[in-house]
Design a protein around this motif. Structure first.
Motif, PDB file in Angstrom:
ATOM      1  N   LEU A 132      29.699  58.094  45.463  1.00  0.00           N
ATOM      2  CA  LEU A 132      30.624  56.968  45.676  1.00  0.00           C
ATOM      3  C   LEU A 132      31.585  57.077  46.952  1.00  0.00           C
ATOM      4  CD1 LEU A 132      31.489  54.224  44.762  1.00  0.00           C
ATOM      5  CD2 LEU A 132      33.049  55.473  43.292  1.00  0.00           C
ATOM      6  N   VAL A 183      33.220  52.875  39.657  1.00  0.00           N
ATOM      7  CA  VAL A 183      34.589  53.084  40.009  1.00  0.00           C
ATOM      8  C   VAL A 183      35.170  54.492  39.802  1.00  0.00           C
ATOM      9  CG1 VAL A 183      36.985  52.419  39.310  1.00  0.00           C
ATOM     10  CG2 VAL A 183      35.269  50.572  39.614  1.00  0.00           C
ATOM     11  N   LEU A 184      35.581  54.925  40.830  1.00  0.00           N
ATOM     12  CA  LEU A 184      35.824  56.414  40.808  1.00  0.00           C
ATOM     13  C   LEU A 184      37.019  57.097  39.598  1.00  0.00           C
ATOM     14  CD1 LEU A 184      34.958  59.216  42.028  1.00  0.00           C
ATOM     15  CD2 LEU A 184      37.104  58.958  43.558  1.00  0.00           C
ATOM     16  N   ASP A 232      34.154  50.859  45.047  1.00  0.00           N
ATOM     17  CA  ASP A 232      35.131  51.610  44.251  1.00  0.00           C
ATOM     18  C   ASP A 232      35.993  50.456  43.719  1.00  0.00           C
ATOM     19  OD1 ASP A 232      36.308  53.550  43.067  1.00  0.00           O
ATOM     20  OD2 ASP A 232      37.489  54.111  44.973  1.00  0.00           O
ATOM     21  N   ASN A 233      35.598  49.186  43.108  1.00  0.00           N
ATOM     22  CA  ASN A 233      36.559  48.385  42.775  1.00  0.00           C
ATOM     23  C   ASN A 233      36.203  47.581  41.697  1.00  0.00           C
ATOM     24  OD1 ASN A 233      39.378  47.531  42.752  1.00  0.00           O
ATOM     25  ND2 ASN A 233      39.025  46.278  44.521  1.00  0.00           N
ATOM     26  N   ILE A 234      36.898  46.728  41.197  1.00  0.00           N
ATOM     27  CA  ILE A 234      36.685  45.549  40.351  1.00  0.00           C
ATOM     28  C   ILE A 234      37.676  44.456  40.543  1.00  0.00           C
ATOM     29  CG2 ILE A 234      36.465  44.650  37.586  1.00  0.00           C
ATOM     30  CD1 ILE A 234      36.114  47.658  36.824  1.00  0.00           C
ATOM     31  N   VAL A 235      37.081  43.244  40.682  1.00  0.00           N
ATOM     32  CA  VAL A 235      37.905  42.048  40.775  1.00  0.00           C
ATOM     33  C   VAL A 235      37.955  41.365  39.487  1.00  0.00           C
ATOM     34  CG1 VAL A 235      38.569  39.951  42.295  1.00  0.00           C
ATOM     35  CG2 VAL A 235      37.665  41.768  43.160  1.00  0.00           C
ATOM     36  N   PRO A 236      38.992  41.037  38.835  1.00  0.00           N
ATOM     37  CA  PRO A 236      39.230  40.447  37.349  1.00  0.00           C
ATOM     38  C   PRO A 236      39.533  39.049  37.257  1.00  0.00           C
ATOM     39  CG  PRO A 236      41.282  41.628  37.786  1.00  0.00           C
ATOM     40  CD  PRO A 236      40.634  41.652  39.151  1.00  0.00           C
ATOM     41  N   LEU A 237      39.066  38.232  38.440  1.00  0.00           N
ATOM     42  CA  LEU A 237      39.066  36.775  38.472  1.00  0.00           C
ATOM     43  C   LEU A 237      38.006  36.412  39.406  1.00  0.00           C
ATOM     44  CD1 LEU A 237      41.218  34.469  38.482  1.00  0.00           C
ATOM     45  CD2 LEU A 237      41.785  34.899  40.842  1.00  0.00           C
ATOM     46  N   ASP A 247      44.662  37.792  40.816  1.00  0.00           N
ATOM     47  CA  ASP A 247      43.358  38.857  40.771  1.00  0.00           C
ATOM     48  C   ASP A 247      43.641  40.310  40.792  1.00  0.00           C
ATOM     49  OD1 ASP A 247      44.589  38.987  43.324  1.00  0.00           O
ATOM     50  OD2 ASP A 247      42.954  38.637  44.521  1.00  0.00           O
ATOM     51  N   ARG A 248      44.781  40.299  40.126  1.00  0.00           N
ATOM     52  CA  ARG A 248      45.115  41.995  39.796  1.00  0.00           C
ATOM     53  C   ARG A 248      45.152  42.121  38.326  1.00  0.00           C
ATOM     54  NH1 ARG A 248      47.042  43.615  45.073  1.00  0.00           N
ATOM     55  NH2 ARG A 248      47.584  45.609  44.046  1.00  0.00           N
ATOM     56  N   PRO A 249      45.190  43.242  37.683  1.00  0.00           N
ATOM     57  CA  PRO A 249      44.905  44.726  38.499  1.00  0.00           C
ATOM     58  C   PRO A 249      43.715  44.924  38.869  1.00  0.00           C
ATOM     59  CG  PRO A 249      45.328  44.922  36.218  1.00  0.00           C
ATOM     60  CD  PRO A 249      45.241  43.514  36.248  1.00  0.00           C
ATOM     61  N   GLN A 250      43.515  45.727  40.111  1.00  0.00           N
ATOM     62  CA  GLN A 250      42.182  46.246  40.876  1.00  0.00           C
ATOM     63  C   GLN A 250      42.481  47.736  40.760  1.00  0.00           C
ATOM     64  OE1 GLN A 250      41.112  44.110  44.275  1.00  0.00           O
ATOM     65  NE2 GLN A 250      41.476  42.186  43.205  1.00  0.00           N
ATOM     66  N   PRO A 251      41.186  48.275  40.295  1.00  0.00           N
ATOM     67  CA  PRO A 251      41.256  49.794  40.413  1.00  0.00           C
ATOM     68  C   PRO A 251      41.640  50.335  41.957  1.00  0.00           C
ATOM     69  CG  PRO A 251      39.282  49.217  39.475  1.00  0.00           C
ATOM     70  CD  PRO A 251      40.074  47.958  39.902  1.00  0.00           C
ATOM     71  N   ARG A 252      40.934  50.003  42.773  1.00  0.00           N
ATOM     72  CA  ARG A 252      41.322  50.738  44.471  1.00  0.00           C
ATOM     73  C   ARG A 252      42.835  50.490  44.592  1.00  0.00           C
ATOM     74  NH1 ARG A 252      41.050  50.202  49.256  1.00  0.00           N
ATOM     75  NH2 ARG A 252      39.944  48.336  49.445  1.00  0.00           N
ATOM     76  N   LEU A 253      43.175  49.198  44.296  1.00  0.00           N
ATOM     77  CA  LEU A 253      44.578  48.831  44.753  1.00  0.00           C
ATOM     78  C   LEU A 253      45.661  49.327  43.988  1.00  0.00           C
ATOM     79  CD1 LEU A 253      43.700  45.259  46.093  1.00  0.00           C
ATOM     80  CD2 LEU A 253      43.817  47.320  47.523  1.00  0.00           C
ATOM     81  N   THR A 292      39.771  49.967  33.605  1.00  0.00           N
ATOM     82  CA  THR A 292      39.961  48.612  33.406  1.00  0.00           C
ATOM     83  C   THR A 292      39.845  47.931  31.972  1.00  0.00           C
ATOM     84  OG1 THR A 292      39.574  48.240  35.633  1.00  0.00           O
ATOM     85  CG2 THR A 292      40.190  46.049  34.605  1.00  0.00           C
ATOM     86  N   ARG A 301      45.615  51.953  41.324  1.00  0.00           N
ATOM     87  CA  ARG A 301      45.506  53.313  40.828  1.00  0.00           C
ATOM     88  C   ARG A 301      46.506  54.116  41.479  1.00  0.00           C
ATOM     89  NH1 ARG A 301      40.326  54.495  44.046  1.00  0.00           N
ATOM     90  NH2 ARG A 301      39.401  53.495  42.052  1.00  0.00           N
ATOM     91  N   SER A 302      47.493  54.013  42.281  1.00  0.00           N
ATOM     92  CA  SER A 302      48.260  54.726  42.748  1.00  0.00           C
ATOM     93  C   SER A 302      49.706  54.329  42.418  1.00  0.00           C
ATOM     94  CB  SER A 302      48.334  54.959  44.272  1.00  0.00           C
ATOM     95  OG  SER A 302      47.193  55.324  45.001  1.00  0.00           O
ATOM     96  N   GLN A 327      46.229  47.373  51.250  1.00  0.00           N
ATOM     97  CA  GLN A 327      46.326  48.880  51.020  1.00  0.00           C
ATOM     98  C   GLN A 327      46.690  49.186  49.656  1.00  0.00           C
ATOM     99  OE1 GLN A 327      45.670  50.243  54.195  1.00  0.00           O
ATOM    100  NE2 GLN A 327      45.412  48.035  54.618  1.00  0.00           N
ATOM    101  N   SER A 328      46.680  50.551  49.137  1.00  0.00           N
ATOM    102  CA  SER A 328      47.025  51.162  48.167  1.00  0.00           C
ATOM    103  C   SER A 328      48.380  51.271  48.220  1.00  0.00           C
ATOM    104  CB  SER A 328      46.296  52.379  47.794  1.00  0.00           C
ATOM    105  OG  SER A 328      46.527  53.436  48.623  1.00  0.00           O
TER     106      SER A 328
END
Lengths: 308, 308, 308, 308
Positions: free
Chosen positions: A150, C196-197, D151-156, C248-254, C201, C256-257, B59-60
């Protein structure tokens, strides 16, 4: 040449039947007009049980019903399950394939891809520099961890570069005055594992013995005769290799089904600042590059009377 | 060389602030000890509104609070928002960057990556053959469709091959007898877009003017001095380039954070059947290759007194 | 409350140090102001060798130098390597973790996530219906094959649904009149593995004992005090849970930090046609959900004088 | 019922022919025994040019040759290209589909999926709670950016939850005493976009009017008659819905080709702690859920004499 299809189905066996190449053999042989899967070989752990019950099937579509009911045997011709079997398709790992296959006196010819062959025959290869981007299915199942692939590239495939450099010369070998000669071009291969399910992409730069323009190279590809053309082989593609004129092709997801996976696609032939030409080449690794190539070779052996 | 940090923060602006390179500038400048983001330039559509309200931040981590409150301006130095700004970081698209940047009389130097520089300086490049596997973030946002990238490779990046071939010669240029000379090696680049978020991977084959073994090349990489070493630049990495001895490295996901994205990683230096050596090279495209490289250059200009 | 940091570093050990949770512990403990990694436990196969030489490191960034030099021990307190160790962080597999951890008399408290806790405390949970989309890192390394995850979803995580249903009730347990009571809501969990790494969710529908509007639920989340606030713990996030107002949040890539992985993000609180409210919840599985949660608990134990 | 296939091919047109649903129509209609693609409608920008020259084809396999040669028309029945066309397949965006389709007086019936229908007919749905994980192809091309999906999900998915809640009740509607009645169950849908190319996965919890065990529900699925069974429709699947007994199924990559994409797969029927039962449901979004469903409906209209 006119050939009569076999009067009765020819019994075939698949060794390494639960592995990923073995599964692909079973999928491709489903409904084959000449061949009937009569026996399956796998490890002692699976032997004695129905294929349905031991196989972690990973192909799209279900296990062919009749094959699923076969009781798996150990990979030895001493097992009575292999009585009457004329052709053995081997999906065994390279580590122990040799001795088992010798034992079976397999009639399967070598498996190969020949995309660069039209160019070699017409202009002669002098030097080949190739960088590959290879699919994860090439590593078998389970192969690489999803955590490694990935969002990533792995720039090493153990032993693959040396293997490609050696095998390419064999593929282009010729017989002169009764003696077998390897092709004599220089080749350097750099191999990468990328996040693609099926199909290997290769970026190639070529130096030719006889100079050729990109247009002449494309013509050579387009006019290359199918080596199996007219033989009436059930699995033979219309073209062994096709040229795609779109500037952003070949692409794995869009081109892996060309010729049902038996056809290699070439694109982006253009001049090179260092050698004579650059191009991109794509082929389906588990069809033309493995299981499918073997089946095609087996059909050829039937036509040539090597298997009856 | 000893350098005193600026007494007061230097006001900087980011042009193309809502785009992906612009966002990366804002992220990297957050908390910078010398630079303070004082103005943001974007299209007329965004001008007059708070950055928080117009930016689709990708960005993250969140938008830096103070930057989010800035009212976006049009990209022209006539806007009073740019009064007092000493440095302009441009994330503008190449299509219209030139005239706007000229207007601002930007002090930002050219952005480049120099991994091959240790080898060039010591052995001299004669010929370079490179195949790239480039990240999707290099295309900006939204860039490529997810339908084009999932399970796929796109073997074309418009204009990229010609650009790489030209820019590489500029990067290795030298000044001899007062005149500027491009480096004179031959180079051929084949560029691919692969399914990786950040970081470009390059498979390179090299012919050198002065022969060198893999070991000598690795030594040259390891002993290459950081060009910004000792200057006290806040963003300077400890190493411009590092050599990773693992046979399966560099890898994008594992190596993109080396030196906070400012360090290039090289691996797999080995002999080549065609040229002298082969290697794999990796760098973070939006940090060392774009936004981060520009910030580092700006810091260098401050140290050298070009910006006060 | 005022707390003085430990006068000398507290020696800690990591068990299962070569696994993915173990690696995450080592990464998070790098540079920790109170804790010093003094010993590493792994399988007999790795024991006696340097961590550098036995660990297939899969984290971004390199192995911390001092940790890499540690000679790995077997996971038993009889080994002298563990002398002086006050805290043991365990990344062992659940299958054999129990007896080894008992042997070490680990001081690590239970690991948990508490996002729904603000809602439970204020309105009381009656019924919870949750569907999860969980990251591949949750399965450890190598975990799932890349062939199973590319372009796919696996709608089964063995034992996870029952575990979630049981553990959730423990997390919301309370002590009444000296006796320990599990929370008494009904819960149904459906768990999926997605591509997803890092980061899990969850889509959640809630029935509450005391009715609440979406606005009141969001207020409860925003006003929830950090349970570790003011204790001066080095790893404590500013917020245990935050509400993101983007639709449209939360999202893993955005996300997770957020809070360096220690903060849970909630979004999309809205009415439900069946129960009272629906929402999306996201947390980093190997930080807040595993290694990081354990470190935070260890810090809390230090502050409360349980470890000296 | 016995039905004679049409004596001559029925001329059909595809509107929105360059879009992703339009492309799927063209792919599925290739070689259809009754229907012949005679006209293509698209935007004024494409009109007047050959389909080959204007379509960014994104399906596996090439554009059907005869279709590629068709000169594209604007989407109005006034164009002579549509003379003789009996059936119009519309891949137009919902935003402007209505008025154009009205103009054509399309004979295409509503498109729907009916997996839950076996359960509703036998036990009656009381409450449905569903969380979806939907494929990127559902958003059309180019749809979502690769940077949003890797590496993501969009929940909307904008408007999707309300649409699903409304349409599900229409699908289960019935006609009682000459009046049309929507089904009266409660439904709550939570929709997510995940990194899968084709096929929507749904995790469903059900409350039934008449109690049923998991075994009884599985029996209802297995014994559900195909609504098109025996009609001799070329595209009709053997089963509208199948039950897969493997505990980790359905999965998108493995089950999207079941029934050539016309069959819905159900798995994991089990008890629910909150309602009566839980299950996982999967269907191919652009075949059974869109283009394919429309073609099947068109075939049904031919059989029933609505189109001649």
């Amino acid at each position: 040449m006119k050939f009569d299809a076999p009067a009765a189905p020819i019994k075939v066996a698949v060794l390494g039947a639960t592995g990923s190449v073995g599964q692909r053999f079973i999928q491709l042989l489903d409904g084959h007009p000449w061949f009937e899967v009569a026996a399956l070989g796998a490890s002692p752990r699976s032997a004695g049980k129905k294929y349905f019950d031991v196989c972690q099937w990973k192909q799209s579509g279900p296990i062919p019903k009749a094959t699923g009911e076969i009781v798996v045997s150990e990979c030895t011709p001493k097992s009575s399950a292999f009585d009457g079997v004329k052709i053995v398709f081997s999906g065994l790992d390279a580590d122990y394939a040799g001795s088992i296959e010798d034992e079976f006196a397999s009639h399967g010819c070598a498996v190969f891809s020949n995309a660069l062959k039209p160019i070699h025959e017409k202009f002669g290869l002098d030097t080949v520099m190739v960088t590959t981007m290879q699919a994860i299915s090439g590593a078998g199942y389970p192969g690489l961890s999803s955590m490694d692939m990935l969002d990533n590239i792995v720039p090493l495939i153990g032993g693959e570069e040396a293997k490609m450099e050696t095998e390419s010369k064999k593929v282009f070998a010729s017989v002169v005055d009764g003696a077998f000669h390897y092709a004599d071009f220089d080749i350097s291969a750099m191999c990468n594992r990328v996040h693609v399910l099926d199909g290997h992409t290769e970026c190639v730069s070529l130096k030719l013995k006889k100079k050729a323009t990109p247009g002449e190279i494309i013509d050579a590809i387009n006019s290359y005769p199918s080596i199996t053309k007219g033989l009436g082989l059930p699995s033979a593609p219309t073209h062994d290799v096709v040229y795609n004129t779109s500037p952003d092709r070949p692409q794995p997801r869009l081109d892996r089904s060309v010729g049902d996976g038996y056809t290699v696609t070439v694109g982006r032939v253009r001049e090179c600042n260092v050698f004579d030409a650059r191009l991109v080449l794509f082929g389906h690794n588990t069809i033309v590059g493995a299981a499918g190539g073997s089946i095609l070779n087996a059909e050829l052996c039937v036509v040539e009377g090597l298997v009856k």
